[in-house]
Design a protein around this motif. Structure first.
Motif, short mmCIF file in Angstrom:
data_model
loop_
_atom_site.label_atom_id
_atom_site.label_comp_id
_atom_site.label_asym_id
_atom_site.label_seq_id
_atom_site.Cartn_x
_atom_site.Cartn_y
_atom_site.Cartn_z
N ALA A 32 0.85 -1.19 0.00
CA ALA A 32 0.00 0.00 0.00
C ALA A 32 0.89 1.24 0.00
CB ALA A 32 -0.91 0.03 1.22
N PRO A 33 0.44 2.33 -0.64
CA PRO A 33 1.21 3.57 -0.63
C PRO A 33 1.08 4.35 0.67
CG PRO A 33 -0.78 3.87 -1.90
CD PRO A 33 -0.74 2.42 -1.52
N ILE A 34 0.09 3.98 1.50
CA ILE A 34 -0.11 4.63 2.80
C ILE A 34 -0.08 3.55 3.88
CG2 ILE A 34 -1.74 5.88 4.27
CD1 ILE A 34 -2.83 7.20 1.73
N VAL A 35 0.77 3.75 4.87
CA VAL A 35 0.83 2.86 6.03
C VAL A 35 0.65 3.72 7.28
CG1 VAL A 35 2.21 1.22 7.36
CG2 VAL A 35 2.37 1.25 4.85
N VAL A 36 -0.25 3.30 8.14
CA VAL A 36 -0.53 4.03 9.38
C VAL A 36 -0.23 3.12 10.55
CG1 VAL A 36 -2.26 5.29 10.72
CG2 VAL A 36 -2.38 5.30 8.22
N THR A 37 0.63 3.56 11.45
CA THR A 37 0.92 2.74 12.62
C THR A 37 0.23 3.29 13.86
OG1 THR A 37 2.65 1.94 14.11
CG2 THR A 37 3.10 4.01 12.97
N ALA A 38 -0.43 2.40 14.57
CA ALA A 38 -1.07 2.75 15.83
C ALA A 38 -0.35 2.09 17.00
CB ALA A 38 -2.54 2.32 15.81
N CYS A 39 0.88 1.64 16.77
CA CYS A 39 1.68 0.96 17.79
C CYS A 39 2.56 1.96 18.54
CB CYS A 39 2.59 -0.09 17.15
SG CYS A 39 1.71 -1.38 16.25
#
Length: 541
Positions: A301-308
């Protein structure tokens, strides 16, 4: 967002790492915006610390809110945008707080000003008279701080034209503040909760009871600078009934909040995968391209979101050579100390308070916080490497409002207690934890005889368990301390508090980002707003 799907089932427009409440909020908003998104959660279920579990195989009829245990800060904007009520979100506002006092009396703390005045007056008429001034002061600060939670911090100090504009816009937003108000905000951000309360109240018993919100989840005693802000952070939300700082118990436990968020995300088309631990974030030429799951599966994916937690994302899931050295240093020094021990109990009956045997309303808190000095001593013991001899406890009995948690006539008790040494995150310390829990129960038994004997089963969760089981580094429930050096434009690192990261296409929305702390979803809300802003800017250029 980009519309449409892709023939490759492992190709997405956005990947969210971590299925805690912030990850689910991010996934829901991204999907609602039209992206093909998947949320990857390492554990067997979503929710992270917002969990409802059955911890006792021999007593499967009891469900507990395992770690986080009350709601307060989630704004109506998120509730409405994600249609959470339709997906099962129900919250019952808590009732009065029961506060046993060292002299044997019991104080009841109400949300209702008249009842609260009468109760405080029994302890101190001077303090009862000060309540109106305190409430007005807190209300005034909430009008300043509340909107800041939904604001992306500017890159303070940057000379770039766009960053200068954002800094000026923030200054302009507060152009109406007078010298006095700025001074009060400064006091709040820098003072200890003990010193702050000294400006309004005289009774030590009342100050101890009111200091608890400044200590929850915090590696600091009541005399530590900055605990005033922690109190404010816990006190400027509401559960939808318009009462400042009110708290609520979710029906079905905190896990029901996660379930509502997951259903919302799925309703907008998001995929949610459990047992999908991300081992590595794929990066090429400084841009995120996807993730590698445990076992080797790749998602693109061109967008990665981390909630860690940022130390998981930037020190474990990314090669440090991909990051600026000063950023790595900031993340290495990100402070996530904690001395929290969560104790969950199944009990056969409600407590009976010796000094107030007629009292039966336990729909609010049941506190153990005898004095400012005792709270400070408990912290100092932990700082010296010893668990508190006399811990403090913020207790709730959610089954008084939600009988679905246990069989009729029995109850669930949730005790959020402090402090043990923060180094206990490195090893289990099982025997010492059980002895610590014995002391907590004894403190309740001293004011409510028979309480300890009513316990059917108990679960004791220390910092090591929180780190190993839920990824809460150091056992810190906020993914990082709410200290003055770790707030707003410093959260989690200067220059990267706008939910972006040094890696293009990689965004962050954990509780270690601005507005994080508590089950609120605001970091994710703000993060997705910035993602959409970047996508709009790219299309225009």
């Amino acid at each position: 967002m980009v519309q449409g799907s892709h023939p490759d089932t492992n190709a997405y427009q956005a990947i969210v790492i971590g299925g805690g409440h912030n990850g689910l909020v991010a996934g829901a908003y991204l999907a609602k915006a039209g992206a093909r998104v998947v949320v990857c959660e390492a554990r067997h279920k979503t929710g992270g610390a917002a969990a409802t579990d059955r911890p006792w195989p021999e007593h499967p009829e009891f469900k507990v809110t395992t770690l986080s245990y009350v709601m307060s800060l989630m704004p109506d904007t998120i509730l409405k945008d994600l249609d959470l009520e339709r997906h099962g979100y129900r919250v019952h506002p808590v009732g009065p707080y029961v506060v046993p006092l060292p002299d044997g009396r019991v104080m009841i703390e109400y949300d209702d000003p008249k009842h609260n005045y009468d109760e405080f007056a029994k302890i101190s008429k001077v303090d009862a008279d000060a309540l109106e001034r305190w409430d007005a002061w807190m209300g005034g600060l909430a009008t300043v701080l509340g909107p800041l939670l939904m604001t992306t911090p500017p890159q303070v100090g940057s000379k770039r034209l766009g960053d200068l504009f954002e800094q000026l816009r923030l200054v302009w937003r507060f152009r109406g503040l007078d010298v006095r108000t700025v001074g009060e905000v400064t006091r709040l951000m820098t003072m200890s909760i003990a010193d702050l309360l000294d400006r309004f109240f005289v009774s030590d018993e009342i100050k101890a009871a009111m200091s608890i919100n400044g200590l929850i989840g915090t590696w600091a005693g009541p005399n530590e600078a900055g605990t005033g802000y922690v109190m404010a952070h816990h006190s400027i939300g509401d559960v939808g009934d318009g009462t400042l700082g009110s708290w609520g118990v979710p029906e079905g436990g905190m896990g029901a909040v996660a379930e509502a968020l997951e259903r919302s995300a799925r309703s907008f088309g998001a995929g949610v995968r459990t047992n999908a631990r991300v081992e590595h974030i794929l990066i090429r030429n400084g841009r995120a391209e996807g993730v590698v799951l445990e076992g080797g599966e790749e998602l693109r994916a061109p967008i990665v979101v981390t909630a860690c937690h940022p130390q998981i994302t930037f020190l474990r899931q990314i090669d440090r050579a991909e990051l600026p050295p000063e950023f790595v240093e900031d993340i290495e020094h990100w402070s996530s100390r904690s001395g929290v021990v969560k104790i969950n109990l199944a009990v056969s009956e409600l407590p009976r308070i010796a000094a107030r045997p007629e009292w039966s309303d336990f729909s609010g808190g049941f506190e153990i916080a005898p004095s400012i000095d005792q709270l400070e001593l408990a912290f100092e013991e932990a700082r010296r490497g010893q668990p508190a001899t006399f811990p403090f406890s913020d207790g709730v009995i959610p089954s008084t409002l939600d009988p679905t948690l246990c069989p009729e006539g029995t109850h669930i008790v949730s005790l959020f207690t402090q402090w043990v040494p923060h180094t206990w995150s490195l090893e289990p310390h099982r025997d010492e934890l059980e002895a610590y829990a014995d002391r907590v129960l004894q403190a309740y038994d001293d004011v409510a005889p028979g309480f300890a004997a009513s316990v059917i089963a108990r679960q004791v969760i220390g910092p090591y368990d929180m780190e190993q089981g839920w990824g809460l580094i150091g056992g810190n429930i906020f993914h990082g301390e709410l200290s003055a050096d770790q707030l707003f434009h410093m959260r989690p690192a200067p220059g990267y508090a706008d939910y972006r990261t040094p890696i293009r296409g990689l965004y962050q929305c954990s509780s270690a980002t601005h507005a994080g702390g508590g089950v609120c979803g605001i970091p994710a809300y703000n993060c997705v707003r910035e993602i959409r802003k970047d996508r709009t800017h790219r299309r225009r250029n």
